[in-house]
Design a protein around this motif. Structure first.
Motif, mmCIF file in Angstrom:
data_model
loop_
_atom_site.group_PDB
_atom_site.id
_atom_site.type_symbol
_atom_site.label_atom_id
_atom_site.label_comp_id
_atom_site.label_asym_id
_atom_site.label_seq_id
_atom_site.Cartn_x
_atom_site.Cartn_y
_atom_site.Cartn_z
ATOM 1 N N CYS A 35 0.867 -1.181 0.000
ATOM 2 C CA CYS A 35 0.000 0.000 0.000
ATOM 3 C C CYS A 35 0.902 1.229 0.000
ATOM 4 C CB CYS A 35 -0.894 0.001 1.233
ATOM 5 S SG CYS A 35 -1.788 1.553 1.453
ATOM 6 N N LYS A 36 0.660 2.133 -0.944
ATOM 7 C CA LYS A 36 1.447 3.364 -1.041
ATOM 8 C C LYS A 36 0.776 4.543 -0.349
ATOM 9 C CE LYS A 36 4.651 1.429 -3.478
ATOM 10 N NZ LYS A 36 5.985 1.244 -2.941
ATOM 11 N N GLY A 37 -0.535 4.416 -0.086
ATOM 12 C CA GLY A 37 -1.262 5.480 0.597
ATOM 13 C C GLY A 37 -2.716 5.498 0.194
ATOM 14 N N TRP A 38 -3.483 6.428 0.813
ATOM 15 C CA TRP A 38 -4.889 6.552 0.476
ATOM 16 C C TRP A 38 -5.380 7.959 0.738
ATOM 17 C CZ3 TRP A 38 -3.207 3.456 4.554
ATOM 18 C CH2 TRP A 38 -3.558 3.873 5.835
ATOM 19 N N CYS A 39 -6.464 8.288 0.083
ATOM 20 C CA CYS A 39 -7.138 9.582 0.238
ATOM 21 C C CYS A 39 -8.596 9.306 0.581
ATOM 22 C CB CYS A 39 -7.053 10.380 -1.058
ATOM 23 S SG CYS A 39 -7.990 11.926 -1.041
ATOM 24 N N VAL A 40 -9.065 9.889 1.668
ATOM 25 C CA VAL A 40 -10.469 9.770 2.054
ATOM 26 C C VAL A 40 -11.164 11.050 1.604
ATOM 27 C CG1 VAL A 40 -12.086 9.461 3.960
ATOM 28 C CG2 VAL A 40 -9.852 8.320 4.022
ATOM 29 N N PHE A 41 -12.271 10.886 0.886
ATOM 30 C CA PHE A 41 -13.002 12.037 0.359
ATOM 31 C C PHE A 41 -14.486 11.725 0.325
ATOM 32 C CE2 PHE A 41 -11.994 9.366 -3.231
ATOM 33 C CZ PHE A 41 -13.059 9.485 -4.114
ATOM 34 N N LYS A 42 -15.278 12.759 0.086
ATOM 35 C CA LYS A 42 -16.729 12.599 0.016
ATOM 36 C C LYS A 42 -17.222 12.867 -1.396
ATOM 37 C CE LYS A 42 -17.871 13.902 4.764
ATOM 38 N NZ LYS A 42 -18.682 14.820 5.585
ATOM 39 N N GLU A 43 -18.320 12.260 -1.745
ATOM 40 C CA GLU A 43 -18.934 12.475 -3.056
ATOM 41 C C GLU A 43 -19.398 13.919 -3.238
ATOM 42 O OE1 GLU A 43 -19.240 10.653 -5.788
ATOM 43 O OE2 GLU A 43 -18.476 8.773 -5.022
ATOM 44 N N THR A 44 -19.400 14.701 -2.181
ATOM 45 C CA THR A 44 -19.756 16.121 -2.266
ATOM 46 C C THR A 44 -18.597 16.947 -2.808
ATOM 47 O OG1 THR A 44 -18.980 16.508 -0.023
ATOM 48 C CG2 THR A 44 -21.319 15.965 -0.296
ATOM 49 N N GLY A 45 -17.394 16.333 -2.889
ATOM 50 C CA GLY A 45 -16.205 17.041 -3.348
ATOM 51 C C GLY A 45 -15.226 17.359 -2.245
ATOM 52 N N GLU A 46 -15.590 17.092 -1.001
ATOM 53 C CA GLU A 46 -14.698 17.408 0.110
ATOM 54 C C GLU A 46 -13.583 16.373 0.243
ATOM 55 O OE1 GLU A 46 -14.690 18.549 4.856
ATOM 56 O OE2 GLU A 46 -16.544 17.802 3.955
ATOM 57 N N LEU A 47 -12.354 16.858 0.275
ATOM 58 C CA LEU A 47 -11.186 16.010 0.526
ATOM 59 C C LEU A 47 -10.943 16.024 2.023
ATOM 60 C CD1 LEU A 47 -8.904 17.394 -2.322
ATOM 61 C CD2 LEU A 47 -10.322 15.334 -2.375
ATOM 62 N N LEU A 48 -10.988 14.862 2.668
ATOM 63 C CA LEU A 48 -10.898 14.799 4.120
ATOM 64 C C LEU A 48 -9.469 14.651 4.623
ATOM 65 C CD1 LEU A 48 -13.998 12.532 4.746
ATOM 66 C CD2 LEU A 48 -13.822 15.012 5.026
ATOM 67 N N SER A 63 -6.681 11.178 -8.569
ATOM 68 C CA SER A 63 -7.606 10.043 -8.667
ATOM 69 C C SER A 63 -8.950 10.375 -8.039
ATOM 70 C CB SER A 63 -6.998 8.809 -8.003
ATOM 71 O OG SER A 63 -5.835 8.406 -8.671
ATOM 72 N N ALA A 64 -8.918 11.004 -6.871
ATOM 73 C CA ALA A 64 -10.166 11.406 -6.214
ATOM 74 C C ALA A 64 -10.919 12.418 -7.070
ATOM 75 C CB ALA A 64 -9.873 11.983 -4.829
ATOM 76 N N LEU A 65 -10.206 13.415 -7.603
ATOM 77 C CA LEU A 65 -10.855 14.434 -8.434
ATOM 78 C C LEU A 65 -11.395 13.838 -9.723
ATOM 79 C CD1 LEU A 65 -8.558 17.566 -7.994
ATOM 80 C CD2 LEU A 65 -10.633 16.945 -6.743
ATOM 81 N N ASN A 66 -10.677 12.895 -10.306
ATOM 82 C CA ASN A 66 -11.163 12.234 -11.515
ATOM 83 C C ASN A 66 -12.475 11.496 -11.218
ATOM 84 O OD1 ASN A 66 -10.751 11.275 -14.343
ATOM 85 N ND2 ASN A 66 -10.691 9.300 -13.298
ATOM 86 N N HIS A 67 -12.523 10.784 -10.099
ATOM 87 C CA HIS A 67 -13.749 10.090 -9.700
ATOM 88 C C HIS A 67 -14.894 11.086 -9.532
ATOM 89 C CE1 HIS A 67 -16.358 7.241 -7.590
ATOM 90 N NE2 HIS A 67 -16.584 8.237 -6.747
ATOM 91 N N LEU A 68 -14.620 12.193 -8.871
ATOM 92 C CA LEU A 68 -15.645 13.208 -8.669
ATOM 93 C C LEU A 68 -16.116 13.794 -9.992
ATOM 94 C CD1 LEU A 68 -14.058 14.943 -5.560
ATOM 95 C CD2 LEU A 68 -16.147 13.550 -5.575
#
Length: 115
Positions: A35-48, A63-68
């Motif tokens: 595992c290299k790491g992770w980003c927790v975020f919400k479908e509302t656009g908030e990066l936690l 990756s998170a922004l692309n998903h959003l």
């Protein structure tokens, strides 16, 4: 090669984020068994928050922004000050009580790029 997977399963997410709401997602970076790491975020656009074990902060945010973006979210924002230095480098701007970025603008090619 590092692979990023977006997890939506609450059982998986709850292993790293206590009591996840339905809108919480995780971008998980993995290379082979590591595992290299992770980003927790919400479908509302908030990066936690981001856990970066191997200089993958930008990869996780992209990756998170692309998903959003794929899911029709137009704006991303963050209130976690620990993430501000990395987000500033990626072009996030000061806004209200945190940082934000227009996701469509974030993914636009730069003006000097060949078309």
């Amino acid at each position: 090669m590092i692979k990023v997977v977006i997890f939506e399963d609450k059982r998986v997410i709850s292993s790293i984020y206590p009591d996840p709401a339905d809108s919480v997602r995780v971008a998980w970076a993995q290379e082979g068994p590591d595992c290299k790491g992770w980003c927790v975020f919400k479908e509302t656009g908030e990066l936690l928050y981001v856990v970066d074990k191997d200089d993958v902060f930008e990869l996780l945010i992209r990756s998170a922004l692309n998903h959003l973006d794929i899911n029709g979210v137009g704006r991303s924002f963050c209130k976690n000050e620990a993430m501000y230095p990395g987000l500033y480098l990626l072009g996030f701007k000061d806004a209200n009580d945190g940082l934000e970025a227009d996701i469509k603008e974030f993914f636009k090619p730069c003006g000097g790029c060949a078309h």
